[in-house]
Design a protein around this motif. Sequence first.
Motif, mmCIF file in Angstrom:
data_model
loop_
_atom_site.group_PDB
_atom_site.id
_atom_site.type_symbol
_atom_site.label_atom_id
_atom_site.label_comp_id
_atom_site.label_asym_id
_atom_site.label_seq_id
_atom_site.Cartn_x
_atom_site.Cartn_y
_atom_site.Cartn_z
ATOM 1 N N PHE A 42 0.828 -1.198 0.000
ATOM 2 C CA PHE A 42 0.000 0.000 0.000
ATOM 3 C C PHE A 42 0.871 1.260 0.000
ATOM 4 N N VAL A 43 1.901 1.284 0.826
ATOM 5 C CA VAL A 43 2.799 2.443 0.880
ATOM 6 C C VAL A 43 3.513 2.611 -0.467
ATOM 7 N N PHE A 44 3.919 1.532 -1.084
ATOM 8 C CA PHE A 44 4.551 1.597 -2.400
ATOM 9 C C PHE A 44 3.575 2.182 -3.427
ATOM 10 N N LEU A 45 2.317 1.778 -3.364
ATOM 11 C CA LEU A 45 1.292 2.328 -4.249
ATOM 12 C C LEU A 45 1.159 3.838 -4.037
ATOM 13 N N LEU A 46 1.122 4.271 -2.777
ATOM 14 C CA LEU A 46 1.027 5.705 -2.489
ATOM 15 C C LEU A 46 2.213 6.466 -3.064
ATOM 16 N N ILE A 54 8.209 8.026 0.492
ATOM 17 C CA ILE A 54 7.668 7.878 1.840
ATOM 18 C C ILE A 54 8.659 7.064 2.666
ATOM 19 N N GLU A 55 9.137 7.659 3.730
ATOM 20 C CA GLU A 55 10.045 6.973 4.645
ATOM 21 C C GLU A 55 9.212 6.186 5.651
ATOM 22 N N MET A 56 9.362 4.871 5.647
ATOM 23 C CA MET A 56 8.571 4.034 6.547
ATOM 24 C C MET A 56 8.806 4.400 8.011
ATOM 25 N N GLU A 57 10.038 4.800 8.334
ATOM 26 C CA GLU A 57 10.380 5.101 9.724
ATOM 27 C C GLU A 57 9.666 6.342 10.242
ATOM 28 N N THR A 58 9.314 7.248 9.356
ATOM 29 C CA THR A 58 8.699 8.502 9.787
ATOM 30 C C THR A 58 7.221 8.602 9.404
ATOM 31 N N LEU A 59 6.697 7.582 8.740
ATOM 32 C CA LEU A 59 5.302 7.619 8.315
ATOM 33 C C LEU A 59 4.376 7.542 9.533
ATOM 34 N N GLU A 60 3.524 8.539 9.671
ATOM 35 C CA GLU A 60 2.526 8.550 10.738
ATOM 36 C C GLU A 60 1.313 7.739 10.269
ATOM 37 N N VAL A 61 0.861 6.804 11.070
ATOM 38 C CA VAL A 61 -0.274 5.957 10.695
ATOM 39 C C VAL A 61 -1.517 6.812 10.430
#
Length: 80
Positions: A42-46, A54-61
């Motif tokens: 999903f994050v890759f799609l975004l 999008i940095e996974m470490e800083t992504l706010e849910v």
Amino acid sequence: MSEGLQQVKDWILKRHEDRADIAPDLDLIENRLIDSLSFVEFVFLLEQLSGRSIEMETLEVDAIRTLDAIADNFFRAEVK
């Protein structure tokens, strides 16, 4: 609704054929429309649709919790 956000919605609906639609304020995580198995995809799609890294470490849910939040955080143009 932007084309990118519509593609996000279509992606989710394709994986949950029991749903006909998704309300803009529906919690996607609480309702298990995005789960741990699909999260990375999903994050890759975004990233692809928004053109933003999008940095996974800083992504706010909360940034991906609802379609409204996704629209605000990834598909609305900045006004300066």
